[in-house]
Design a protein around this motif. Structure first.
Motif, short mmCIF file in Angstrom:
data_model
loop_
_atom_site.label_atom_id
_atom_site.label_comp_id
_atom_site.label_asym_id
_atom_site.label_seq_id
_atom_site.Cartn_x
_atom_site.Cartn_y
_atom_site.Cartn_z
N ASP A 118 0.85 -1.19 0.00
CA ASP A 118 0.00 0.00 0.00
C ASP A 118 0.89 1.24 0.00
N TRP A 119 1.54 1.47 -1.11
CA TRP A 119 2.50 2.56 -1.21
C TRP A 119 1.85 3.92 -0.95
N ASP A 120 0.68 4.13 -1.53
CA ASP A 120 0.03 5.43 -1.39
C ASP A 120 -0.42 5.65 0.05
N GLY A 121 -1.05 4.64 0.63
CA GLY A 121 -1.51 4.77 2.01
C GLY A 121 -0.36 4.96 2.98
N PHE A 128 2.53 6.26 2.28
CA PHE A 128 3.07 7.61 2.09
C PHE A 128 2.28 8.62 2.91
N VAL A 129 0.97 8.57 2.82
CA VAL A 129 0.13 9.54 3.54
C VAL A 129 0.26 9.35 5.05
N THR A 130 0.26 8.09 5.50
CA THR A 130 0.41 7.83 6.93
C THR A 130 1.75 8.33 7.44
N GLY A 131 2.82 8.02 6.70
CA GLY A 131 4.15 8.48 7.09
C GLY A 131 4.25 9.99 7.09
N LEU A 132 3.61 10.62 6.11
CA LEU A 132 3.60 12.08 6.07
C LEU A 132 2.93 12.65 7.31
N GLY A 133 1.88 11.98 7.76
CA GLY A 133 1.23 12.40 9.00
C GLY A 133 2.19 12.34 10.18
N TYR A 134 3.00 11.26 10.24
CA TYR A 134 3.99 11.15 11.32
C TYR A 134 4.99 12.30 11.25
N VAL A 135 5.45 12.60 10.03
CA VAL A 135 6.42 13.69 9.86
C VAL A 135 5.81 15.02 10.31
#
Length: 199
Positions: free
Chosen positions: A177-180, A182-189
């Protein structure tokens, strides 16, 4: 630049030559050199051109959108656009400063200024988000394993679960789930950036 982008999409960076580009646009190589000095110039223009596929990014466009949501939307669109042109991921280290790139960087910094980021905090937040975007884009564009190959790799981890218990138990090689992600990781950042600013 449309023909240059199309040629890069079809053939990749190695397939782009001034002669082939000239043939595609129906001109001679000499005529092409009247407009650009080198192949590198063509690549820089093509890189900036693909960012022109996104809606214009202007700081005032966010309206009442919460700053984090505006950044997520910007970076998701940016990544999606670059993944439509996989050749671009290999060139992200080029120091291009075209107008489309600069408008996105202006949008990013202006959006970070809204909640109060300034000085070193602003610079750190800007580059952290940019680096996350570029790293995730390169990782996705360069990952070429088939589903069968990933299953084989995961089975090897299962066979060596004594050495890699976490990777084995959490099916490290099967997550796609590359897209998901990415968005989840961006939230962590963004969580980390926001928390750092409050300290």
């Amino acid at each position: 630049m449309e023909e240059a982008v199309a040629l890069l999409d079809e053939e990749g960076i190695d397939g782009l030559t001034m002669r082939r580009l000239a043939e595609r646009i129906g001109s001679g190589v000499t005529t092409l050199y009247w407009h650009v000095d080198t192949k590198d110039d063509v690549v820089d223009l093509a890189l900036d051109a693909i960012l022109g596929e996104l809606p214009p990014a202007r700081p005032g466009d966010t309206g009442g959108t919460e700053w984090r949501a505006a950044i997520v939307a910007l970076l998701v669109d940016w990544r999606t656009t670059m993944l439509r042109h996989p050749w671009s991921a290999a060139l992200l280290q080029r120091p291009t400063l075209g107008p489309n790139l600069l408008s996105r960087m202006e949008f990013l910094q202006a959006t970070l200024v809204r909640p109060g980021f300034t000085g070193t905090h602003l610079h750190a937040a800007t580059w952290t988000l940019y680096d996350y975007l570029m790293g995730a884009t390169v990782a996705r564009a360069s990952f070429q394993m088939s589903a069968e190959d990933r299953e084989t790799a995961q089975q090897r981890l299962r066979d060596r679960s004594d050495a890699y218990p976490t990777l084995s138990a959490n099916e490290y090689m099967l997550e796609d789930d590359w897209d998901g992600t990415f968005v989840t990781g961006l939230g962590y950042v963004l969580d980390g950036i926001a928390a750092a600013e409050k300290r």
